[in-house]
Scaffold this active site. Structure first.
Site, PDB file in Angstrom:
ATOM      1  N   ARG A  83       1.084  -1.190   0.265  1.00  0.00           N
ATOM      2  CA  ARG A  83       0.185  -0.160  -0.109  1.00  0.00           C
ATOM      3  C   ARG A  83       1.118   1.084   0.060  1.00  0.00           C
ATOM      4  O   ARG A  83       1.830   1.721   0.894  1.00  0.00           O
ATOM      5  CB  ARG A  83      -1.051   0.025   1.073  1.00  0.00           C
ATOM      6  CG  ARG A  83      -1.647   1.464   1.319  1.00  0.00           C
ATOM      7  CD  ARG A  83      -2.512   0.810   2.982  1.00  0.00           C
ATOM      8  NE  ARG A  83      -3.486   0.138   1.733  1.00  0.00           N
ATOM      9  CZ  ARG A  83      -5.170   1.071   2.471  1.00  0.00           C
ATOM     10  NH1 ARG A  83      -5.431   1.770   3.516  1.00  0.00           N
ATOM     11  NH2 ARG A  83      -6.053   0.417   1.664  1.00  0.00           N
ATOM     12  N   HIS A 110      -7.520   1.016  -7.069  1.00  0.00           N
ATOM     13  CA  HIS A 110      -7.494   0.109  -5.741  1.00  0.00           C
ATOM     14  C   HIS A 110      -7.992  -0.980  -5.771  1.00  0.00           C
ATOM     15  O   HIS A 110      -9.684  -1.531  -5.126  1.00  0.00           O
ATOM     16  CB  HIS A 110      -8.267   0.985  -4.208  1.00  0.00           C
ATOM     17  CG  HIS A 110      -8.167   0.239  -2.793  1.00  0.00           C
ATOM     18  ND1 HIS A 110      -7.596  -1.022  -2.336  1.00  0.00           N
ATOM     19  CD2 HIS A 110      -8.935   0.148  -1.832  1.00  0.00           C
ATOM     20  CE1 HIS A 110      -8.112  -0.894  -1.342  1.00  0.00           C
ATOM     21  NE2 HIS A 110      -9.092  -0.265  -0.895  1.00  0.00           N
ATOM     22  N   GLN A 113     -10.241  -3.302  -3.206  1.00  0.00           N
ATOM     23  CA  GLN A 113     -11.377  -3.654  -3.147  1.00  0.00           C
ATOM     24  C   GLN A 113     -12.469  -3.794  -4.419  1.00  0.00           C
ATOM     25  O   GLN A 113     -13.517  -3.724  -3.824  1.00  0.00           O
ATOM     26  CB  GLN A 113     -11.916  -2.372  -2.485  1.00  0.00           C
ATOM     27  CG  GLN A 113     -12.641  -1.186  -2.043  1.00  0.00           C
ATOM     28  CD  GLN A 113     -13.166  -1.887  -0.718  1.00  0.00           C
ATOM     29  OE1 GLN A 113     -12.254  -1.897  -0.070  1.00  0.00           O
ATOM     30  NE2 GLN A 113     -13.810  -2.600  -0.574  1.00  0.00           N
ATOM     31  N   ASP A 206     -17.807   6.881  -1.442  1.00  0.00           N
ATOM     32  CA  ASP A 206     -15.975   6.792  -0.594  1.00  0.00           C
ATOM     33  C   ASP A 206     -15.779   8.256  -0.697  1.00  0.00           C
ATOM     34  O   ASP A 206     -16.372   9.698  -0.246  1.00  0.00           O
ATOM     35  CB  ASP A 206     -14.904   6.980  -2.181  1.00  0.00           C
ATOM     36  CG  ASP A 206     -13.664   6.315  -1.744  1.00  0.00           C
ATOM     37  OD1 ASP A 206     -13.676   6.180  -0.174  1.00  0.00           O
ATOM     38  OD2 ASP A 206     -13.123   6.724  -1.976  1.00  0.00           O
ATOM     39  N   CYS A 246     -16.728   1.126   0.757  1.00  0.00           N
ATOM     40  CA  CYS A 246     -14.936   0.758   0.650  1.00  0.00           C
ATOM     41  C   CYS A 246     -14.721   1.271   2.353  1.00  0.00           C
ATOM     42  O   CYS A 246     -14.370   0.225   2.693  1.00  0.00           O
ATOM     43  CB  CYS A 246     -13.921   1.306  -0.103  1.00  0.00           C
ATOM     44  SG  CYS A 246     -13.480   2.736  -0.175  1.00  0.00           S
ATOM     45  N   ARG A 274     -13.593  -8.599   1.593  1.00  0.00           N
ATOM     46  CA  ARG A 274     -11.731  -8.031   1.142  1.00  0.00           C
ATOM     47  C   ARG A 274     -11.257  -9.239   1.530  1.00  0.00           C
ATOM     48  O   ARG A 274      -9.734  -9.709   0.660  1.00  0.00           O
ATOM     49  CB  ARG A 274     -11.198  -6.997   2.196  1.00  0.00           C
ATOM     50  CG  ARG A 274     -11.847  -5.782   1.472  1.00  0.00           C
ATOM     51  CD  ARG A 274     -11.215  -4.659   0.109  1.00  0.00           C
ATOM     52  NE  ARG A 274     -10.245  -5.083   0.749  1.00  0.00           N
ATOM     53  CZ  ARG A 274      -9.430  -4.491   1.150  1.00  0.00           C
ATOM     54  NH1 ARG A 274      -9.936  -2.449   1.592  1.00  0.00           N
ATOM     55  NH2 ARG A 274      -8.070  -4.241   0.457  1.00  0.00           N
TER      56      ARG A 274
HETATM   57  N1   CP Z   1     -10.946   0.336   2.741  1.00  0.00           N
HETATM   58  C1   CP Z   1     -10.297   0.078   2.012  1.00  0.00           C
HETATM   59  O1   CP Z   1      -9.025  -0.114   2.210  1.00  0.00           O
HETATM   60  O2   CP Z   1      -9.668   0.896   4.156  1.00  0.00           O
HETATM   61  P1   CP Z   1      -8.233   0.301   4.629  1.00  0.00           P
HETATM   62  O3   CP Z   1      -8.386   1.946   4.777  1.00  0.00           O
HETATM   63  O4   CP Z   1      -9.102   0.408   6.685  1.00  0.00           O
HETATM   64  O5   CP Z   1      -7.780  -0.918   4.514  1.00  0.00           O
END
Ligand code: CP
Length: 290
Positions: A83, A110, A113, A206, A246, A274
């Protein structure tokens, strides 16, 4: 991939591609709840060991190049999950490693997701091709971009609604349209959220303030104020439309509590998926694709 995710949801320990245990490097340059726990739990359930690396804990980026890191990790790890901010870093890691690399969020995309969202919509609605989903809000962020590409790939009609100033990148719109032409899906951009939501099977939003944009919060709340998902906006979609987010969610901004905590919301299934979707992705990358 989604069939595999459904199987792993029914039979969580039926695939063990990381048996040994083999290890997976899981880097976080940004904070996380869902991604952190779902990858840690998922890697363990696949028989492996997650080496979680928080910001500042490895040489990556600061003291050692991405390409050298990729070469070292390829000798020790079976998988790299990262990430990060700049998407180019992920591409450099992938170009220099000999093990699978997974984007667990970049400034541009992403994809993990999106897999979870597709699994969730499929559970609720059956087959995906032909369904209409509308994403409302910051159409220029990583989720806006990923919905375009991922939902077009699934043969869905993806609508994106946002202010003129926050539309998706032109090259990503073009790529999504090319994909939709081969899958029977479509891509449509709106500035009017009401028009965008009419007749939709799924309504999605989002946060208006993504990680790294905290200093612009007041300005962004003003820009996206007309794009809040309220019960009135949900009423424009199909009566059985579902709501996805998300997470983390801000009930005072992008979504009203009556929507996210109401009967049309599937956000907790979406968060759980997820885990299953990423296990499917890892199993496929490690074994099923070979
Ligand atoms: N949706 C998502 O990626 O959540 P986090 O940022 O908590 O990992």
């Amino acid at each position: 991939m989604l069939d595999l995710a459904a199987r792993l949801k029914r039979e969580p320990y039926s695939l063990r591609p990381l048996e040994g245990p083999q290890s997976a490097a899981v880097f976080f340059d940004k904070t996380s709840t869902r991604t952190r726990f779902s990858f840690a739990a998922g890697i363990a359930a696949l028989g492996g060991n997650a080496v979680i690396v928080n910001p500042g804990e490895a040489q990556l980026g600061a003291k050692e190049s991405i390409s050298d890191t990729a070469k070292v990790l390829s000798r020790m790890m079976s998988l790299i999950v990262w990430r990060t901010f700049a998407h180019a870093g992920l591409e450099e890691m992938a170009a220099n490693s000999t093990v699978p690399d997974i984007n667990s969020l970049s400034d541009d995309f992403h994809p993990c997701q999106i897999l979870a969202d597709l699994q969730t919509i499929r559970e609720q609605k059956g087959e995906l091709p032909g369904l209409t989903a509308t994403y409302v809000g910051d159409a220029a962020n990583n989720m806006g971009h990923s919905y375009l590409l991922g939902f077009a790939t699934a043969g869905m009609h993806i609508r994106v609604a946002g202010p003129e100033t926050h539309m998706p990148r032109a090259d990503i719109i073009a790529d999504a349209k090319k994909i939709a032409a081969t899958t029977g899906g479509s891509v449509t951009l709106f500035t009017d959220p009401v028009a965008a939501v009419q007749g939709a099977d799924a309504v999605i939003t989002d946060t208006w303030v993504s990680m790294g944009q905290e200093a612009e919060k007041a300005e962004r709340v003003a820009i996206f104020g007309d794009y809040r998902v309220t019960p009135q906006l949900m009423a424009e979609a199909k009566p059985d439309a579902i709501f996805l987010h998300c997470l983390p969610a801000y009930r005072e901004f992008e979504v009203a509590p009556e929507v996210i905590d109401g009967p049309q919301s599937v956000v907790w299934d979406e968060a759980e998926n997820r885990l299953h979707a990423q296990k499917a992705l890892m199993a496929w990358l490690l074994k099923e694709s070979k």
